[in-house]
Design an enzyme around this catalytic site. Structure first.
Site, PDB file in Angstrom:
ATOM      1  N   GLY A 178     -27.980   7.156  10.155  1.00  0.00           N
ATOM      2  CA  GLY A 178     -26.855   7.098  11.094  1.00  0.00           C
ATOM      3  C   GLY A 178     -27.010   8.133  12.195  1.00  0.00           C
ATOM      4  O   GLY A 178     -27.501   9.225  11.931  1.00  0.00           O
ATOM      5  N   THR A 231     -26.527  14.473  10.355  1.00  0.00           N
ATOM      6  CA  THR A 231     -25.533  13.540   9.804  1.00  0.00           C
ATOM      7  C   THR A 231     -24.144  14.140  10.000  1.00  0.00           C
ATOM      8  O   THR A 231     -23.972  15.357   9.863  1.00  0.00           O
ATOM      9  CB  THR A 231     -25.790  13.241   8.304  1.00  0.00           C
ATOM     10  N   ASP A 238     -21.717  13.788   8.088  1.00  0.00           N
ATOM     11  CA  ASP A 238     -21.016  13.968   6.808  1.00  0.00           C
ATOM     12  C   ASP A 238     -21.096  15.369   6.206  1.00  0.00           C
ATOM     13  O   ASP A 238     -20.339  15.688   5.295  1.00  0.00           O
ATOM     14  CB  ASP A 238     -21.561  12.970   5.768  1.00  0.00           C
ATOM     15  N   ARG A 280     -18.337   8.533   3.421  1.00  0.00           N
ATOM     16  CA  ARG A 280     -18.509   7.586   2.311  1.00  0.00           C
ATOM     17  C   ARG A 280     -18.560   8.292   0.969  1.00  0.00           C
ATOM     18  O   ARG A 280     -17.986   7.856  -0.009  1.00  0.00           O
ATOM     19  CB  ARG A 280     -19.815   6.795   2.496  1.00  0.00           C
ATOM     20  N   ARG A 337     -32.341   1.624  10.519  1.00  0.00           N
ATOM     21  CA  ARG A 337     -32.669   1.652   9.090  1.00  0.00           C
ATOM     22  C   ARG A 337     -33.906   0.769   8.942  1.00  0.00           C
ATOM     23  O   ARG A 337     -33.991  -0.285   9.571  1.00  0.00           O
ATOM     24  CB  ARG A 337     -31.525   1.087   8.253  1.00  0.00           C
ATOM     25  N   ASP A 357     -30.101  12.115   3.754  1.00  0.00           N
ATOM     26  CA  ASP A 357     -30.831  12.119   2.489  1.00  0.00           C
ATOM     27  C   ASP A 357     -31.862  10.988   2.380  1.00  0.00           C
ATOM     28  O   ASP A 357     -32.963  11.189   1.871  1.00  0.00           O
ATOM     29  CB  ASP A 357     -29.868  12.120   1.290  1.00  0.00           C
ATOM     30  N   ASP A 379     -23.142  16.510   4.123  1.00  0.00           N
ATOM     31  CA  ASP A 379     -23.256  16.350   2.665  1.00  0.00           C
ATOM     32  C   ASP A 379     -24.622  16.751   2.118  1.00  0.00           C
ATOM     33  O   ASP A 379     -25.008  16.320   1.036  1.00  0.00           O
ATOM     34  CB  ASP A 379     -22.938  14.897   2.277  1.00  0.00           C
TER      35      ASP A 379
HETATM   36  P1  ATP Z   1     -27.101   8.953   6.870  1.00  0.00           P
HETATM   37  O1  ATP Z   1     -26.681  10.106   5.977  1.00  0.00           O
HETATM   38  O2  ATP Z   1     -26.583   9.107   8.243  1.00  0.00           O
HETATM   39  O3  ATP Z   1     -26.838   7.602   6.266  1.00  0.00           O
HETATM   40  P2  ATP Z   1     -29.811   8.715   5.985  1.00  0.00           P
HETATM   41  O4  ATP Z   1     -31.070   9.381   6.390  1.00  0.00           O
HETATM   42  O5  ATP Z   1     -29.342   8.957   4.571  1.00  0.00           O
HETATM   43  O6  ATP Z   1     -28.698   9.078   7.041  1.00  0.00           O
HETATM   44  P3  ATP Z   1     -30.578   6.009   5.266  1.00  0.00           P
HETATM   45  O7  ATP Z   1     -30.339   4.714   5.951  1.00  0.00           O
HETATM   46  O8  ATP Z   1     -30.163   6.151   3.860  1.00  0.00           O
HETATM   47  O9  ATP Z   1     -29.942   7.134   6.202  1.00  0.00           O
HETATM   48  O10 ATP Z   1     -32.155   6.300   5.326  1.00  0.00           O
HETATM   49  C1  ATP Z   1     -32.872   6.225   6.558  1.00  0.00           C
HETATM   50  C2  ATP Z   1     -34.167   5.523   6.333  1.00  0.00           C
HETATM   51  O11 ATP Z   1     -34.972   6.273   5.412  1.00  0.00           O
HETATM   52  C3  ATP Z   1     -34.067   4.128   5.706  1.00  0.00           C
HETATM   53  O12 ATP Z   1     -33.777   3.124   6.647  1.00  0.00           O
HETATM   54  C4  ATP Z   1     -35.451   3.968   5.115  1.00  0.00           C
HETATM   55  O13 ATP Z   1     -36.377   3.535   6.091  1.00  0.00           O
HETATM   56  C5  ATP Z   1     -35.808   5.399   4.691  1.00  0.00           C
HETATM   57  N1  ATP Z   1     -35.568   5.523   3.248  1.00  0.00           N
HETATM   58  C6  ATP Z   1     -34.373   5.668   2.623  1.00  0.00           C
HETATM   59  N2  ATP Z   1     -34.533   5.689   1.283  1.00  0.00           N
HETATM   60  C7  ATP Z   1     -35.852   5.534   1.059  1.00  0.00           C
HETATM   61  C8  ATP Z   1     -36.662   5.444  -0.111  1.00  0.00           C
HETATM   62  N3  ATP Z   1     -36.128   5.522  -1.338  1.00  0.00           N
HETATM   63  N4  ATP Z   1     -38.005   5.294   0.050  1.00  0.00           N
HETATM   64  C9  ATP Z   1     -38.552   5.229   1.285  1.00  0.00           C
HETATM   65  N5  ATP Z   1     -37.842   5.271   2.415  1.00  0.00           N
HETATM   66  C10 ATP Z   1     -36.513   5.432   2.323  1.00  0.00           C
END
Ligand code: ATP
Length: 324
Positions: free
Chosen positions: A14, A129, A131, A175, A75, A106, A133
């Site tokens: 995000g 992020t 959040d 969330r 994503r 994360d 978190d």
């Molecule tokens: P936010 O906290 O804003 O949601 P985030 O980094 O947690 O940010 P995610 O959509 O969960 O957002 O993860 C970003 C990208 O990281 C995913 O679209 C994916 O490409 C990659 N990713 C997430 N989890 C995995 C995983 N288990 N293995 C490999 N790549 C991953």
């Protein structure tokens, strides 16, 4: 120690206000150190598809004050597969990219950990992020701007709530984390704050609402989107208990992600951007740069992604004490 000459930066997950300030800091620190800098478009999706562009000092001019991310974010399901990550590796190898800085949450760091393990690429993360978190940093880039956006919106809702003697249930982002709800609740004088980390004591909230009637003509209840019931159910329960109250629901939604980053987010992103590049040059990898008690510190990805509970019980107590 391996020599690093070419670094790429990307934003993932995000978006959050301050990501541009982070990109700018990474690119300019690289150039300051005579490195070649690249930007990856749309996060890991661009890495898999080879959407990677060279960046210079000018390409990050006049962006520190802009919300969103000039590199865009997305994503990527493909990056979650080994084949996707292999393709990403081929793309960066072709361009001679030695290391990455990834700005995200994360999921972004989980993906980065796998990429390091499988392809031996040094990567440093920056917490981007709204959040707040992540462990390993007191604040994430975007959180301060987001809570100020919420405060601004709730102040405006309070004006109309006061004029009509209304109860407003306001749902805010978060969330898995109630930090946006809690801090914005304290700073807007909310009568109650409902967050995923705590079980709701409806009786106590109803008593508080009833008691505050003699001192107040408007009431604000802030609900984090990750709360077990959510804003709509909470509003319905208040209506059930107090049929004579004029209860309204407002879901703030995506305005919380946008807007000019606050001074605090710009400084945080700038400090962590510089630290990330310097960290890579010192041989660091697989860590997130964060700020703890005013000092830059590096935390391994596997620790940073633990959703530590940053809810300070003193803060929840403050809401209750001050809601008389
Ligand atoms: P936010 O906290 O804003 O949601 P985030 O980094 O947690 O940010 P995610 O959509 O969960 O957002 O993860 C970003 C990208 O990281 C995913 O679209 C994916 O490409 C990659 N990713 C997430 N989890 C995995 C995983 N288990 N293995 C490999 N790549 C991953």
């Amino acid at each position: 120690m391996r020599t690093i000459k070419n670094i790429a930066v990307l934003t993932s997950g995000g978006d959050s206000p301050g990501m541009n300030a982070g990109i700018r800091a990474v690119v300019r620190t690289g150039i300051y150190n005579d490195l070649n800098m690249f930007g990856v478009l749309r996060g890991y999706d661009g890495l898999v598809k080879g959407e990677i562009v060279p960046m210079d000092a000018k390409s990050v001019a006049n962006i520190i004050q802009r919300g969103g991310t000039i590199l865009k974010t997305a994503r990527s399901e493909e990056f979650k597969t080994y084949e996707g990550r292999k393709q990403a590796y081929e793309n960066i190898k072709t361009l001679g990219i030695d290391a990455l800085v990834v700005i995200g949450g994360d999921g972004t760091f989980t993906g980065a950990s796998k990429f390091i393990e499988e392809f031996d690429i040094p990567i440093i993360g920056m917490p981007g992020t709204i959040d707040n978190d992540l462990a390993g940093t007191d604040f994430t880039i975007g959180y301060d701007t987001a809570i100020n956006t919420v405060v601004d919106a709730v102040d405006k809702i309070r004006d109309t709530a006061e004029s009509h003697d209304r109860v407003f249930v306001i749902e805010v982002m978060g969330r898995d984390s109630g930090l946006i709800a809690l801090r914005s609740g304290i700073s807007t004088g909310a009568e109650a704050v409902l967050i995923p980390e705590l079980t709701v004591d409806y009786d106590a909230i109803m008593k508080r609402l009833d008691k505050s009637r003699k001192n107040k003509s408007s009431r604000i209840i802030i609900v984090a989107e990750g709360d077990k019931e959510g804003g709509e159910v909470v509003a319905d329960k208040i209506k059930e208990n107090f049929p004579h109250y004029d209860v309204r629901l407002s879901i703030l939604g995506h305005i919380q992600r946008g807007g000019r980053p606050s001074c605090m987010d710009r400084v945080l992103a700038s400090r962590l951007g510089v630290a990330s590049v310097e960290g890579l040059l010192e041989g660091r990898r697989g860590e997130m740069a964060g700020l703890i008690c005013g000092q830059v510190q590096f935390t391994p990805f596997n620790k940073a992604i633990k959703h530590i509970d940053k809810i300070n019980e003193n803060l929840t107590r403050i809401v209750e004490i001050l809601s008389l």
